[in-house]
Design a protein around this motif. Structure first.
Motif, PDB file in Angstrom:
ATOM      1  N   PRO A 123       0.847  -1.194   0.000  1.00 38.79           N
ATOM      2  CA  PRO A 123       0.000   0.000   0.000  1.00 38.79           C
ATOM      3  C   PRO A 123       0.883   1.246   0.000  1.00 38.79           C
ATOM      4  O   PRO A 123       2.039   1.198   0.419  1.00 38.79           O
ATOM      5  CB  PRO A 123      -0.781  -0.113   1.313  1.00 38.79           C
ATOM      6  CG  PRO A 123       0.145  -0.879   2.213  1.00 38.79           C
ATOM      7  CD  PRO A 123       0.870  -1.863   1.322  1.00 38.79           C
ATOM      8  N   TYR A 124       0.326   2.349  -0.481  1.00 42.38           N
ATOM      9  CA  TYR A 124       1.112   3.582  -0.538  1.00 42.38           C
ATOM     10  C   TYR A 124       1.229   4.211   0.839  1.00 42.38           C
ATOM     11  O   TYR A 124       0.237   4.611   1.455  1.00 42.38           O
ATOM     12  CB  TYR A 124       0.483   4.589  -1.506  1.00 42.38           C
ATOM     13  CG  TYR A 124       1.230   5.902  -1.502  1.00 42.38           C
ATOM     14  CD1 TYR A 124       2.524   5.977  -2.005  1.00 42.38           C
ATOM     15  CD2 TYR A 124       0.655   7.056  -0.958  1.00 42.38           C
ATOM     16  CE1 TYR A 124       3.237   7.169  -1.967  1.00 42.38           C
ATOM     17  CE2 TYR A 124       1.353   8.252  -0.929  1.00 42.38           C
ATOM     18  CZ  TYR A 124       2.646   8.304  -1.434  1.00 42.38           C
ATOM     19  OH  TYR A 124       3.357   9.478  -1.398  1.00 42.38           O
ATOM     20  N   ILE A 125       2.446   4.274   1.336  1.00 42.17           N
ATOM     21  CA  ILE A 125       2.788   5.000   2.561  1.00 42.17           C
ATOM     22  C   ILE A 125       4.000   5.853   2.195  1.00 42.17           C
ATOM     23  O   ILE A 125       5.056   5.313   1.846  1.00 42.17           O
ATOM     24  CB  ILE A 125       3.117   4.055   3.732  1.00 42.17           C
ATOM     25  CG1 ILE A 125       1.904   3.160   4.045  1.00 42.17           C
ATOM     26  CG2 ILE A 125       3.548   4.841   4.958  1.00 42.17           C
ATOM     27  CD1 ILE A 125       2.190   2.059   5.041  1.00 42.17           C
ATOM     28  N   ARG A 126       3.857   7.155   2.250  1.00 43.64           N
ATOM     29  CA  ARG A 126       4.886   8.040   1.708  1.00 43.64           C
ATOM     30  C   ARG A 126       6.254   7.795   2.338  1.00 43.64           C
ATOM     31  O   ARG A 126       7.260   7.666   1.638  1.00 43.64           O
ATOM     32  CB  ARG A 126       4.480   9.506   1.894  1.00 43.64           C
ATOM     33  CG  ARG A 126       5.404  10.465   1.136  1.00 43.64           C
ATOM     34  CD  ARG A 126       5.087  11.913   1.459  1.00 43.64           C
ATOM     35  NE  ARG A 126       5.468  12.240   2.819  1.00 43.64           N
ATOM     36  CZ  ARG A 126       6.708  12.570   3.201  1.00 43.64           C
ATOM     37  NH1 ARG A 126       7.692  12.611   2.308  1.00 43.64           N
ATOM     38  NH2 ARG A 126       6.971  12.867   4.452  1.00 43.64           N
ATOM     39  N   ARG A 127       6.323   7.737   3.643  1.00 43.56           N
ATOM     40  CA  ARG A 127       7.621   7.576   4.301  1.00 43.56           C
ATOM     41  C   ARG A 127       8.293   6.255   3.919  1.00 43.56           C
ATOM     42  O   ARG A 127       9.509   6.182   3.751  1.00 43.56           O
ATOM     43  CB  ARG A 127       7.461   7.662   5.823  1.00 43.56           C
ATOM     44  CG  ARG A 127       7.186   9.080   6.321  1.00 43.56           C
ATOM     45  CD  ARG A 127       7.020   9.097   7.834  1.00 43.56           C
ATOM     46  NE  ARG A 127       6.795  10.444   8.336  1.00 43.56           N
ATOM     47  CZ  ARG A 127       7.755  11.286   8.696  1.00 43.56           C
ATOM     48  NH1 ARG A 127       9.018  10.913   8.590  1.00 43.56           N
ATOM     49  NH2 ARG A 127       7.471  12.493   9.151  1.00 43.56           N
ATOM     50  N   ARG A 128       7.494   5.192   3.775  1.00 48.00           N
ATOM     51  CA  ARG A 128       8.060   3.907   3.387  1.00 48.00           C
ATOM     52  C   ARG A 128       8.594   3.979   1.960  1.00 48.00           C
ATOM     53  O   ARG A 128       9.663   3.449   1.656  1.00 48.00           O
ATOM     54  CB  ARG A 128       7.013   2.799   3.514  1.00 48.00           C
ATOM     55  CG  ARG A 128       7.552   1.415   3.143  1.00 48.00           C
ATOM     56  CD  ARG A 128       6.451   0.374   3.155  1.00 48.00           C
ATOM     57  NE  ARG A 128       5.959   0.130   4.512  1.00 48.00           N
ATOM     58  CZ  ARG A 128       4.944  -0.675   4.784  1.00 48.00           C
ATOM     59  NH1 ARG A 128       4.291  -1.285   3.796  1.00 48.00           N
ATOM     60  NH2 ARG A 128       4.564  -0.861   6.025  1.00 48.00           N
ATOM     61  N   ALA A 129       7.846   4.643   1.075  1.00 45.14           N
ATOM     62  CA  ALA A 129       8.285   4.778  -0.314  1.00 45.14           C
ATOM     63  C   ALA A 129       9.593   5.567  -0.405  1.00 45.14           C
ATOM     64  O   ALA A 129      10.506   5.197  -1.158  1.00 45.14           O
ATOM     65  CB  ALA A 129       7.199   5.456  -1.147  1.00 45.14           C
ATOM     66  N   VAL A 130       9.699   6.640   0.371  1.00 41.96           N
ATOM     67  CA  VAL A 130      10.938   7.428   0.390  1.00 41.96           C
ATOM     68  C   VAL A 130      12.102   6.566   0.851  1.00 41.96           C
ATOM     69  O   VAL A 130      13.213   6.631   0.304  1.00 41.96           O
ATOM     70  CB  VAL A 130      10.777   8.667   1.296  1.00 41.96           C
ATOM     71  CG1 VAL A 130      12.126   9.339   1.531  1.00 41.96           C
ATOM     72  CG2 VAL A 130       9.798   9.662   0.673  1.00 41.96           C
ATOM     73  N   ARG A 131      11.863   5.725   1.848  1.00 40.19           N
ATOM     74  CA  ARG A 131      12.930   4.853   2.362  1.00 40.19           C
ATOM     75  C   ARG A 131      13.374   3.855   1.287  1.00 40.19           C
ATOM     76  O   ARG A 131      14.570   3.561   1.160  1.00 40.19           O
ATOM     77  CB  ARG A 131      12.444   4.123   3.606  1.00 40.19           C
ATOM     78  CG  ARG A 131      13.525   3.297   4.284  1.00 40.19           C
ATOM     79  CD  ARG A 131      14.634   4.188   4.813  1.00 40.19           C
ATOM     80  NE  ARG A 131      15.660   3.413   5.488  1.00 40.19           N
ATOM     81  CZ  ARG A 131      16.964   3.648   5.373  1.00 40.19           C
ATOM     82  NH1 ARG A 131      17.408   4.625   4.601  1.00 40.19           N
ATOM     83  NH2 ARG A 131      17.835   2.913   6.044  1.00 40.19           N
ATOM     84  N   HIS A 132      12.423   3.324   0.520  1.00 39.83           N
ATOM     85  CA  HIS A 132      12.794   2.424  -0.581  1.00 39.83           C
ATOM     86  C   HIS A 132      13.732   3.136  -1.565  1.00 39.83           C
ATOM     87  O   HIS A 132      14.726   2.568  -2.023  1.00 39.83           O
ATOM     88  CB  HIS A 132      11.541   1.953  -1.331  1.00 39.83           C
ATOM     89  CG  HIS A 132      10.727   0.947  -0.591  1.00 39.83           C
ATOM     90  ND1 HIS A 132      11.283  -0.087   0.135  1.00 39.83           N
ATOM     91  CD2 HIS A 132       9.378   0.793  -0.492  1.00 39.83           C
ATOM     92  CE1 HIS A 132      10.309  -0.829   0.658  1.00 39.83           C
ATOM     93  NE2 HIS A 132       9.151  -0.307   0.295  1.00 39.83           N
TER      94      HIS A 132
END
Length: 248
Positions: A123-132
């Protein structure tokens, strides 16, 4: 931030640290009239890998028009909201195909969906996406914004802003933005640079109006280039090639 014009720095150098690549679903179908063309998916994946190898952090948004287009479904009598959700699911299919092609090349990739479907993607979670991205994983954002009536162009611009991308790279079948369709008019003239307002006023068809307005309001440049040109994506990031820059 302007593109580098120092070609002596070689293809390993890029003035961009993080970018958004937006391509249409039709780009994945090759010469077919429908669906996915595996050799074409592989070729685009190799283009993405070549840029990833330069150290650039890459976000992607892929349309779904090769499988289903919500607006055309609506035009044929389907309820618009339902048609748009079907189009969003088509983008997830394309994202999974691109993820598979990239990971076969050794590029770690995450498909991140605006519509939760935990069995197949995150699912889209901004902070997780930035970490990726910080871990040098390619992030493919699927299912648009998760809302009907918004195109994948708008989704790409939204995610590019949320991820702090420095530019959107719009891969098309032509090498930039022209004053008229170069496939129909031999005297079509390509712009090297064009403003957001001119794109809107002249209806140059770079992206839909909502996407252009969102890019303008956040001063996010759009680089339009040919995805059919081998090595084009990497070349432009290294300061070479032909393109149009849309900016303020």
């Amino acid at each position: 931030m302007p593109l580098s014009t120092d070609q002596s720095s070689g293809p390993s150098a890029s003035t961009y640290k993080r970018v958004m690549l937006k391509i249409s679903g039709e780009a994945l179908m090759g010469d077919q009239g429908f669906g996915l063309h595996p050799p074409t998916v592989q070729r685009i994946a190799e283009e993405v890998k070549s840029v990833h190898d330069m150290g650039v952090e890459i976000c992607m948004v892929i349309g779904g028009g090769n499988i289903f287009r919500g607006l055309s479904g609506s035009a044929q009598g389907m309820e618009r909201t339902t048609a748009d959700y079907m189009g969003m699911l088509a983008t997830v299919m394309n994202a999974l195909a691109m993820q598979s092609a990239l990971e076969e090349l050794g590029v770690f990739t995450r498909v991140i969906s605006a519509i939760p479907m935990d069995q197949v993607c995150e699912p889209y979670i901004r902070r997780r996406a930035v970490r990726h991205l910080e871990k040098k994983r390619v992030c493919i954002f699927a299912a648009g914004t998760g809302n009907p009536y918004f195109t994948t162009d708008t989704a790409a611009t939204l995610r590019a802003n949320e991820m702090s991308c420095e530019a959107i790279f719009k891969g098309t079948k032509v090498d930039g933005v022209y004053d008229k369709d170069p496939a129909k008019y031999d005297d079509a003239v390509r712009y090297d640079n064009v403003s957001y307002d001119d794109v809107l006023v002249k209806r140059l068809g770079v992206m839909d109006a909502s996407a252009i307005a969102l890019a303008r309001d956040n001063n996010l440049p759009i680089i339009v280039f040919s995805l059919d040109e081998p090595g084009g994506f990497r070349g432009i990031l290294a300061g070479k090639g032909t393109y149009t820059r849309v900016a303020g």
